[in-house]
Scaffold this motif. Structure first.
Motif, PDB file in Angstrom:
ATOM      1  N   TYR A 297     117.202  11.008  79.858  1.00 55.14           N
ATOM      2  CA  TYR A 297     117.430  12.389  79.460  1.00 55.14           C
ATOM      3  C   TYR A 297     118.858  12.845  79.796  1.00 55.14           C
ATOM      4  CZ  TYR A 297     112.283  12.498  79.203  1.00 55.14           C
ATOM      5  OH  TYR A 297     110.969  12.236  78.911  1.00 55.14           O
ATOM      6  N   GLY A 298     119.402  13.633  78.897  1.00 57.27           N
ATOM      7  CA  GLY A 298     120.740  14.150  79.104  1.00 57.27           C
ATOM      8  C   GLY A 298     121.466  14.278  77.782  1.00 57.27           C
ATOM      9  N   LYS A 299     122.760  14.502  77.866  1.00 55.96           N
ATOM     10  CA  LYS A 299     123.614  14.579  76.690  1.00 55.96           C
ATOM     11  C   LYS A 299     124.642  13.470  76.744  1.00 55.96           C
ATOM     12  CE  LYS A 299     126.716  17.369  73.930  1.00 55.96           C
ATOM     13  NZ  LYS A 299     125.952  17.136  72.692  1.00 55.96           N
ATOM     14  N   VAL A 300     124.749  12.741  75.639  1.00 56.62           N
ATOM     15  CA  VAL A 300     125.722  11.660  75.493  1.00 56.62           C
ATOM     16  C   VAL A 300     126.743  12.092  74.457  1.00 56.62           C
ATOM     17  CG1 VAL A 300     126.061   9.219  74.972  1.00 56.62           C
ATOM     18  CG2 VAL A 300     123.873   9.998  75.899  1.00 56.62           C
ATOM     19  N   GLU A 301     128.016  11.913  74.753  1.00 54.18           N
ATOM     20  CA  GLU A 301     129.057  12.133  73.754  1.00 54.18           C
ATOM     21  C   GLU A 301     130.049  10.979  73.817  1.00 54.18           C
ATOM     22  OE1 GLU A 301     130.773  16.068  72.532  1.00 54.18           O
ATOM     23  OE2 GLU A 301     132.505  15.235  73.598  1.00 54.18           O
ATOM     24  N   ILE A 302     130.310  10.393  72.660  1.00 56.99           N
ATOM     25  CA  ILE A 302     131.205   9.241  72.547  1.00 56.99           C
ATOM     26  C   ILE A 302     132.180   9.532  71.416  1.00 56.99           C
ATOM     27  CG2 ILE A 302     131.355   6.785  71.994  1.00 56.99           C
ATOM     28  CD1 ILE A 302     128.428   6.618  73.177  1.00 56.99           C
ATOM     29  N   GLU A 303     133.454   9.461  71.722  1.00 56.92           N
ATOM     30  CA  GLU A 303     134.462   9.660  70.693  1.00 56.92           C
ATOM     31  C   GLU A 303     135.004   8.297  70.278  1.00 56.92           C
ATOM     32  OE1 GLU A 303     137.443  13.139  70.216  1.00 56.92           O
ATOM     33  OE2 GLU A 303     138.544  11.535  71.228  1.00 56.92           O
ATOM     34  N   ALA A 304     134.954   8.018  68.984  1.00 56.13           N
ATOM     35  CA  ALA A 304     135.305   6.679  68.523  1.00 56.13           C
ATOM     36  C   ALA A 304     135.901   6.721  67.125  1.00 56.13           C
ATOM     37  CB  ALA A 304     134.071   5.777  68.522  1.00 56.13           C
ATOM     38  N   LYS A 305     136.692   5.703  66.823  1.00 52.33           N
ATOM     39  CA  LYS A 305     137.207   5.446  65.477  1.00 52.33           C
ATOM     40  C   LYS A 305     136.552   4.156  64.995  1.00 52.33           C
ATOM     41  CE  LYS A 305     141.672   5.787  64.705  1.00 52.33           C
ATOM     42  NZ  LYS A 305     143.120   5.418  64.622  1.00 52.33           N
ATOM     43  N   LEU A 306     135.972   4.185  63.803  1.00 51.64           N
ATOM     44  CA  LEU A 306     135.206   3.044  63.317  1.00 51.64           C
ATOM     45  C   LEU A 306     136.099   2.016  62.627  1.00 51.64           C
ATOM     46  CD1 LEU A 306     131.961   4.725  61.936  1.00 51.64           C
ATOM     47  CD2 LEU A 306     132.644   4.222  64.290  1.00 51.64           C
ATOM     48  N   PRO A 307     135.685   0.762  62.622  1.00 54.00           N
ATOM     49  CA  PRO A 307     136.490  -0.286  61.983  1.00 54.00           C
ATOM     50  C   PRO A 307     136.434  -0.191  60.463  1.00 54.00           C
ATOM     51  CG  PRO A 307     134.442  -1.211  62.804  1.00 54.00           C
ATOM     52  CD  PRO A 307     134.501   0.204  63.292  1.00 54.00           C
ATOM     53  N   THR A 308     137.529  -0.560  59.831  1.00 57.49           N
ATOM     54  CA  THR A 308     137.606  -0.641  58.380  1.00 57.49           C
ATOM     55  C   THR A 308     137.786  -2.099  57.985  1.00 57.49           C
ATOM     56  OG1 THR A 308     138.593   1.566  58.206  1.00 57.49           O
ATOM     57  CG2 THR A 308     138.859   0.089  56.321  1.00 57.49           C
ATOM     58  N   GLY A 309     136.963  -2.580  57.081  1.00 63.00           N
ATOM     59  CA  GLY A 309     137.029  -3.961  56.625  1.00 63.00           C
ATOM     60  C   GLY A 309     135.680  -4.378  56.082  1.00 63.00           C
ATOM     61  N   ASP A 310     135.702  -5.152  55.012  1.00 62.42           N
ATOM     62  CA  ASP A 310     134.456  -5.520  54.349  1.00 62.42           C
ATOM     63  C   ASP A 310     133.517  -6.279  55.272  1.00 62.42           C
ATOM     64  OD1 ASP A 310     135.542  -4.345  52.164  1.00 62.42           O
ATOM     65  OD2 ASP A 310     135.725  -6.177  50.947  1.00 62.42           O
ATOM     66  N   TRP A 311     132.253  -5.853  55.251  1.00 66.55           N
ATOM     67  CA  TRP A 311     131.121  -6.503  55.904  1.00 66.55           C
ATOM     68  C   TRP A 311     131.123  -6.360  57.424  1.00 66.55           C
ATOM     69  CZ3 TRP A 311     128.997  -6.321  51.584  1.00 66.55           C
ATOM     70  CH2 TRP A 311     129.630  -6.752  50.417  1.00 66.55           C
ATOM     71  N   LEU A 312     131.946  -5.447  57.947  1.00 65.45           N
ATOM     72  CA  LEU A 312     131.905  -5.129  59.371  1.00 65.45           C
ATOM     73  C   LEU A 312     130.759  -4.150  59.625  1.00 65.45           C
ATOM     74  CD1 LEU A 312     135.729  -4.633  60.054  1.00 65.45           C
ATOM     75  CD2 LEU A 312     134.347  -6.672  60.498  1.00 65.45           C
ATOM     76  N   TRP A 313     130.108  -4.307  60.765  1.00 68.98           N
ATOM     77  CA  TRP A 313     128.904  -3.517  61.085  1.00 68.98           C
ATOM     78  C   TRP A 313     129.029  -2.991  62.513  1.00 68.98           C
ATOM     79  CZ3 TRP A 313     123.380  -6.143  60.988  1.00 68.98           C
ATOM     80  CH2 TRP A 313     122.409  -5.203  61.371  1.00 68.98           C
ATOM     81  N   PRO A 314     129.691  -1.850  62.708  1.00 74.73           N
ATOM     82  CA  PRO A 314     129.836  -1.289  64.058  1.00 74.73           C
ATOM     83  C   PRO A 314     128.605  -0.476  64.449  1.00 74.73           C
ATOM     84  CG  PRO A 314     130.980   0.086  62.495  1.00 74.73           C
ATOM     85  CD  PRO A 314     130.421  -1.076  61.696  1.00 74.73           C
ATOM     86  N   ALA A 315     128.330  -0.428  65.738  1.00 80.68           N
ATOM     87  CA  ALA A 315     127.191   0.347  66.214  1.00 80.68           C
ATOM     88  C   ALA A 315     127.456   0.883  67.615  1.00 80.68           C
ATOM     89  CB  ALA A 315     125.913  -0.490  66.212  1.00 80.68           C
ATOM     90  N   ILE A 316     126.970   2.101  67.846  1.00 85.98           N
ATOM     91  CA  ILE A 316     126.922   2.730  69.166  1.00 85.98           C
ATOM     92  C   ILE A 316     125.461   3.089  69.373  1.00 85.98           C
ATOM     93  CG2 ILE A 316     127.678   4.673  70.581  1.00 85.98           C
ATOM     94  CD1 ILE A 316     130.196   4.817  68.797  1.00 85.98           C
ATOM     95  N   TRP A 317     124.809   2.484  70.347  1.00 88.79           N
ATOM     96  CA  TRP A 317     123.361   2.631  70.416  1.00 88.79           C
ATOM     97  C   TRP A 317     122.877   2.480  71.839  1.00 88.79           C
ATOM     98  CZ3 TRP A 317     120.319  -2.360  69.915  1.00 88.79           C
ATOM     99  CH2 TRP A 317     121.140  -3.497  69.870  1.00 88.79           C
ATOM    100  N   MET A 318     121.546   2.596  72.031  1.00 85.09           N
ATOM    101  CA  MET A 318     120.946   2.550  73.362  1.00 85.09           C
ATOM    102  C   MET A 318     119.640   1.760  73.309  1.00 85.09           C
ATOM    103  SD  MET A 318     121.668   6.557  74.338  1.00 85.09           S
ATOM    104  CE  MET A 318     120.592   6.521  75.766  1.00 85.09           C
TER     105      MET A 318
END
Length: 520
Positions: A297-318
């Protein structure tokens, strides 16, 4: 994001071209550690060190920094927050580059005698940069912290813009005790890569979708510079050569606590390349906080810039720390952000599914064939440009009543299972399954501790379905055919722009991670 790491040290240890002068190591008062390496015509000096912990070979160490420029006649670096006591041992190794010729000084130990303590230096410490195994062919791009958003505290949900770090440590314990609420209990702005908090996953098994990357602990793929964490995918052939893909064996078993394979499932610790079936053609990075920071429980904040490029799959998760209700997805999964790196990738109706699009999702169910992710899912487009053009805030507020997901402080998804909990919310009350959450709270399985994960996957099956349209060229593989993917590298690799800005446009870049406890 459900769904050869035993690198022989001998191959990594470079031949000694010339001796690196012994550094002057000075503890500072009240805390800090100053390094001074006399200059001998270097272009770059790197320091890796740990306190009272062995650092064999070229392991990353608790602290690892490049010193990109000298001060006067020495290369000077100050590590903040380090406190030494008489008898403490600093285990370290040095890397230096001069006229394109590298050298290393390994397996060094310095013992603090309790003397020579100075006041803190008045000049600003050198900003950390990534440590490289080999000299870069061009100067790295400058990405100052000011390129990211300046707002450092979340404004969504509760008004906590001005909340400071009001958690204090317990006696003989690093756990925070909140004195008021909201209470900032975790704050990493990536001045260093804190390996006590962030563990590298080491596996070729990916997340169960037969992706084309393997995850490794390598400063080529994960590093911190100027307050930004970079997770950057690269070609396996850059490390091992092209011939390795069809004839080599990728062995990730490891031997120590921080280089041991973390995922044996899906042949994750060993892959053999054969003609017509290449081993994982991409190496990338995946970091998790399970050893260093878990919370409920709580508040999560993440500041991010995502990758650019074909077939890349970025994730921020728990993911859940203990799997209290059983294997996936019975113990839940929380995906704060997932996206795809393709610039021109759409559904047949034209709806974007590329880097200008993201989603937030939860996963839950009695077994993996009955995951009701559709009961907790939302998608949004970027309002201006793409998520790879600039930094954006991805947030979660999570308590004993519901979960709320935010994009740039805008609420995009609320999941409230109601008083009957996720069993009825998912429609499982009309099935023959046994309820793994019987007797638990309404938020089960999301009433347990979770940890944070960052990663950049590539390709695989399921997340890049065949019915989506890639405008530049058709998707070059079916199912999990890594060989077909690799053979089409002349199509997708240029979209990663590997020769621009050190290839960092294809990296997931994280500016900060903050977690607040919102109430007692």
């Amino acid at each position: 994001m459900t769904s050869l790491w035993t690198m022989h040290w001998a191959l990594l240890v470079l031949p000694l071209a010339w001796a690196i002068p012994t550094p002057i190591i000075t503890p500072l008062s009240p805390s800090g550690l100053k390094w001074e390496i006399p200059d001998a015509g270097y272009d770059l000096v790197a320091v890796h060190f740990s306190i009272n912990a062995d650092l064999p070979g070229v392991q990353a160490g608790r602290y690892n920094v490049d010193i990109p420029r000298k001060q006067g006649s020495s290369w000077v670096y100050v590590q903040k927050g380090v406190t030494l006591h008489p008898g403490d041992k600093v285990h370290y190794w040095l890397y230096a580059l001069a006229n394109g010729r590298p050298s290393q000084d390994l397996n060094q130990v310095w013992t603090y005698s309790g003397k020579n303590t100075q006041a803190p230096v008045t000049h600003a410490p050198v900003t950390q940069a990534p440590v490289t195994q080999a000299p870069a062919t061009h100067a790295p791009a400058h990405h100052p912290k000011t390129e990211a958003a300046t707002q450092k505290t979340p404004s969504s949900g509760q008004n906590i813009d001005s909340v400071s770090f009001n958690a204090v440590p317990k006696d003989c314990d690093d756990s925070p005790v909140c004195t008021s609420y909201p209470c900032l209990i975790f704050d990493d702005e990536f001045d260093t890569l804190d390996l006590k908090t962030w563990e590298h996953e080491i596996t070729a098994g990916g997340g169960g979708n037969w992706e084309f990357q393997f995850y490794t602990n390598n400063r080529t793929n994960s590093y911190v510079r100027n307050g930004i964490l970079y997770l950057k995918p690269t070609l396996t052939s850059d490390q091992y050569g092209t011939n390795f893909l069809e004839h080599g064996k990728l062995e990730l078993w490891g031997a120590g606590p921080y280089d041991t394979c973390t995922g044996n499932q899906f042949y994750g610790c060993e892959r053999q390349g054969v003609p017509g079936r290449v081993v994982n053609p991409i190496q990338s990075a995946k970091l998790r906080s399970s050893r260093g920071f878990n919370f409920k429980y709580g508040k999560v904040e993440i500041e991010a810039k995502l990758p650019t490029g074909d077939w890349l799959w970025p994730a921020i998760w728990m993911m859940p720390t203990y799997d209290a209700y059983g294997g996936w997805p019975a113990s839940g999964e929380i995906d704060i952000m997932e996206s795809r790196g393709n610039l021109h990738y759409t559904e047949p109706n034209g709806q974007s599914q590329g880097v200008n699009h993201m989603g937030s999702t939860i996963h839950f169910g009695p077994d993996w064939t009955h995951d009701r992710w559709d009961r907790g899912h939302a998608e949004r487009d970027c309002k201006h440009g793409t998520f790879g053009d600039s930094f954006h805030k991805y947030g979660l507020e999570w308590d004993e009543n519901n979960m709320k997901f935010f994009l740039d402080d805008e609420l995009i998804l609320t999941v409230d299972p109601g008083n009957d909990g996720f069993w009825k919310y998912g429609g499982y009350d009309k099935t023959h399954f046994n309820n793994p959450w019987a007797g638990a709270s309404k938020m089960a399985p999301f009433d347990q501790e979770f940890y944070i994960i960052f990663n950049v996957a590539v390709g695989g099956q399921a997340y890049f379905p065949d019915n989506l349209v890639n405008a530049a060229y058709p998707k070059p593989w079916k199912d999990a055919d890594s060989t077909a993917f690799w053979n089409a590298r002349n199509l997708w690799y240029p979209t990663w722009k590997p020769t621009e800005n050190n290839g960092e446009g294809a990296a997931l870049q994280v500016n900060y991670v903050k977690v607040w406890k919102l109430k007692p």
